[in-house]
Design an enzyme around this catalytic site. Structure first.
Site, PDB file in Angstrom:
ATOM      1  N   ASP A   1      -1.407  14.066 -30.287  1.00 15.96           N
ATOM      2  CA  ASP A   1      -0.397  13.629 -31.253  1.00 15.96           C
ATOM      3  C   ASP A   1      -1.018  13.746 -32.640  1.00 15.96           C
ATOM      4  OD1 ASP A   1       1.953  12.278 -32.302  1.00 15.96           O
ATOM      5  OD2 ASP A   1       0.663  10.520 -32.505  1.00 15.96           O
TER       6      ASP A   1
ATOM      7  N   CYS B   1       0.835  -1.201   0.000  1.00 15.30           N
ATOM      8  CA  CYS B   1       0.000   0.000   0.000  1.00 15.30           C
ATOM      9  C   CYS B   1       0.866   1.246   0.000  1.00 15.30           C
ATOM     10  CB  CYS B   1      -0.942   0.010   1.196  1.00 15.30           C
ATOM     11  SG  CYS B   1      -0.074   0.055   2.789  1.00 15.30           S
TER      12      CYS B   1
END
Length: 786
Positions: free
Chosen positions: A506, A97
């Site tokens: 892009d 975690c």
């Protein structure tokens, strides 16, 4: 191509004007800022208040008197990256975690010799950089081992195999817990219905024993991930989130077994196994989500996996593993082979598919002196390439590092749930302990009755509703988007997409379809002839010519001149120079020329067409107040043409993968929340660096793994739909978090007062979960904000 010379240095953690806790730059913050975020300020305060410095000194003293044995000599894996500066990547086993990440980074940062200590929770990779000697690697690794973790040299493919095994175990535990929970709940329903007196004591006790027979083996099996993690933490003298979970499950099971043994009215086997089931659902989903970074790395490592043909001094060749190549080796790269190292062409002429690295759809002409990089595909004749960089020093490896660094940076966004979870373990333990002691000392209850109340406190404070607050909305929103052809890959994508204020596209394969198409063709007979000749080539423009005339028959006797064109008798198809054309138009379009005796040369122009509705989508994004930008590795004239057609004023051409990622990082430092839309391997670092990212379904595997969402079809309308659903989902998440927190504020005092039994606690905990799920389901039936 200057963009191929990628050697981006990792950011230094102790730059001037840096955060006092993590070392991140404070650029863009107020002049008196000391910390980069509230999480670092809290962590720094915890270190001071909780005496983490004392804990560090205690660990150092323990190691000095009783050194921990290490299975590996890590000094042999340390690499010198500068004068007196060494780096080492470690695989940290037992990392579960964000609290584990915080603990390791905080303690390592106490060592003044360590320059960088960054843990990537997704890949469980600890990147260390320190000043001193290589032998210090063992000291740093032993400190990690002293915390109860198991360090090992990081090998991406081995780490992936281990992570896959752990994920499979988690799924098996989830299946066992789900099966047991369903059956125990059926028995519990029968017991509840008999509380009106219709069920005798003997029958109820029998049902309790049946529940025990199903629940206890399932708890022992399905609880292993939590029990192991809790045991490692306690053995190292610390606590984590799994400690109170394990204590609550074991206590509920033990109290239930005791109550069943004495024939009491209540047992709580259903609480224990249902609690495990809910927690395993969340843990499994989280692990699958965090595996995205690992899959991205695997996809790119696969490009350089295998062997290469090395030319020996006597002229013969031998197959050698790519990771054993060294600078100065000469490679023989046959047609269809992919380069396994960076280098320079020393012999041969060919065309290389560089789209994975540069995003450029057209091939790169390769000739003696041309710089090439790992991952490029040889389309034409054989080449001899002298290796200049291999292994971890290649451009491909640099892209891997950029993606992992970006994934780590993204994990530093501290959500409300994570902040609450940091204090969860000590608060719950103390609350249950005070309830237990208070009822014995002040309330005069027997220990077993006080233990039942303490167990109820542990169960009712289980953060199931809090844990489901976000995933429940994600499931509903994901289903809704799937109906629109959109697949969400990240559990935090919706939360981040809701706050986007800047969109970067892009060009090739994103704003455009990613394939050249013939425009303004000459007469059909000429096109058919040229297509018949082009059938003998693998060049992208030759394939586009074949698509324009699929009926054309393949012409026999064609000779290909790599990097120039095709020749059939006295007819040539290729570049303007190859066909003797001196005054070719300079309109920025890709072209082929056909030269025939007694005919004037004919030009075939090609263009990469825009996706349908691209200009409309750009206009809608601007109307919503979002800034739109275009970044491309393509040539300037091609980028300028597409930007003009879309209405994008802010554009850049010939941008390398590292430059894209750095530009997005700079935008983030100025406070912008950037959405990156891209499709190539060269876009993968930028996709991972951006606040959120989207790729089309036609994108490379690496780009899809680095993205937060993938959309089907040719239209960009999916971008608008994703942003709209994200806003609605973010509102539903906030509502669910509020409901979950209100539940805990109301239920915990009742449990401490002894009003709530473990049975009622389990029902209340489950009811709170159903409440947040019901609120999330409303998202699927209402219209998103535009």
């Amino acid at each position: 191509m200057t963009g191929l010379a990628l050697r981006a240095e990792l950011p230094q953690a102790r730059a001037q004007s840096a955060c006092a806790h993590c070392g991140e730059s404070l650029r863009g913050l107020s002049g008196d800022a000391t910390f980069c975020c509230s999480g670092c300020a809290s962590a720094h305060a915890i270190i001071a208040a909780a005496g983490l410095g004392s804990f560090y000194r205690k660990l150092e003293e323990t190691r000095a008197h009783r050194p921990l044995p290490l299975d590996t000599d890590f000094a042999g894996f340390a690499q010198e990256v500068g004068p007196g500066l060494f780096s080492l990547d470690l695989l940290i086993d037992g990392l579960d975690c964000a609290a584990c990440v915080w603990l390791i980074e905080s303690l390592l940062a106490r060592n003044p010799a360590i320059v960088v200590a960054r843990v990537n929770l997704s890949t469980r990779r600890l990147a260390l950089r320190w000043r001193g000697t290589a032998n210090a690697a063992n000291e740093h690794a032993s400190l990690v081992a002293a915390l109860g973790y198991r360090p090992a040299p990081y090998r991406a493919l081995a780490a992936a195999a281990r992570d896959d095994a752990e994920t499979s175990e988690m799924v098996r535990c989830l299946a066992v817990a789900g099966f047991a929970a369903a059956n125990v709940m059926l028995l519990s329903v029968a017991i509840w219905s008999g509380h009106d007196g219709s069920m005798g004591d003997a029958t109820r006790t029998l049902f309790h024993w049946l529940s025990a027979a199903v629940a206890l083996p399932a708890v022992a099996y399905a609880g292993r991930p939590f029990f192991r993690s809790a045991w490692r933490a306690l053995r190292a003298g610390r606590s984590n989130m799994d400690v109170p979970i394990s204590v609550g499950v074991i206590l509920a099971s033990a109290v239930s077994l005791h109550e069943t043994w004495i024939g009491a009215e209540h047992a709580f086997f259903d609480s224990a196994i249902t609690l495990l089931f809910f927690l395993l659902v969340g843990r499994t989903l989280d692990r699958r989500a965090r595996g995205r970074a690992r899959r991205t790395v695997q996809a790119m490592l696969a490009l350089s996996a295998g062997s290469a043909h090395v030319v020996k001094p006597d002229g013969t060749t031998e197959a050698r593993r790519i990771d054993n190549l060294a600078p100065g080796d000469v490679l023989l790269v046959a047609a269809g082979d992919r380069l396994g190292a960076d280098g320079r062409v020393i012999e041969g002429h060919s065309a290389l598919d560089a789209s994975l690295i540069t995003g450029e759809s057209l091939p790169l002409a390769a000739m003696p002196g041309t710089s090439v990089v790992a991952g490029m595909l040889n389309l034409g004749a054989p080449l001899r390439v002298k290796v200049t960089a291999s292994g971890e020093r290649t451009v491909l490896a640099e892209i891997v590092r950029l993606i992992e660094a970006a994934e780590h940076g993204r994990s530093r966004f501290v959500a409300l749930v994570d902040r609450v979870a940091r204090a969860y373990a000590p608060v719950v333990h103390l609350t249950a302990l005070f309830a237990f002691l208070g009822w014995i000392v002040l309330g005069g209850l027997a220990w077993d009755q006080a233990l039942v109340i303490a167990t109820a406190v542990l169960i009712i404070t289980c953060p199931c509703a809090l844990a489901l607050a976000v995933p429940a909305v994600q499931v509903v929103a994901t289903t809704r988007l799937m109906k629109s052809g959109v697949l969400l890959l990240s559990p935090t994508a919706l939360e981040r997409l809701a706050h986007i204020d800047h969109v970067v596209f892009d060009k090739t394969g994103t704003l455009t379809l990613g394939r050249p198409e013939l425009v303004d063709p000459p007469d059909r007979a000429t096109v058919t002839l040229a297509a018949g000749i082009a059938a003998s080539s693998r060049h992208p423009l030759a394939k586009a010519l074949q698509r324009a005339a699929p009926e054309a028959a393949t012409v026999e006797g064609v000779t290909e001149h790599p990097g120039l064109g095709l020749e059939w008798g006295r007819t040539r198809l290729g570049s303007a120079k190859f066909c003797g054309v001196a005054d070719a138009p300079q309109d920025g379009r890709s072209e082929l020329w056909l030269a025939r005796p007694d005919h004037r040369p004919m030009r075939f122009a090609f263009a990469d067409r825009l996706r349908p509705g691209a200009a409309t989508v750009i206009a809608n994004l601007k109307h919503r107040g979002l800034r739109v930008e275009l970044l491309s590795g393509d040539r300037a004239h091609a980028v300028a043409r597409i930007a003009g057609e879309c209405g994008i004023a802010d554009w850049r051409a010939e941008v390398s993968p590292a430059d894209k990622a750095e530009h997005l990082a700079e935008l983030a430092r100025t406070g912008r929340r950037v959405l990156m839309v891209g499709d190539g391997l060269n876009d993968a670092p930028a996709l991972a660096t951006a606040h959120a990212s989207i790729s089309p379904a036609t994108a490379s595997e690496a780009a899809q793994n680095a993205a937060d969402a993938i959309f089907q079809g040719e239209s960009l309308d999916a971008v608008l739909e994703i942003l709209a659903v994200a806003r609605s989902a973010e509102r539903a998440m906030r509502q669910n978090l509020a409901l979950a927190l209100l539940y805990n504020l109301a239920a915990v005092p009742l449990a401490i007062a002894g009003i709530v039994t473990p049975l009622i606690a389990a029902i209340a905990m489950s009811s709170s979960s159903l409440l947040v799920i019901g609120n999330a389901l409303r998202l699927g039936s209402r219209r998103s904000d535009s």
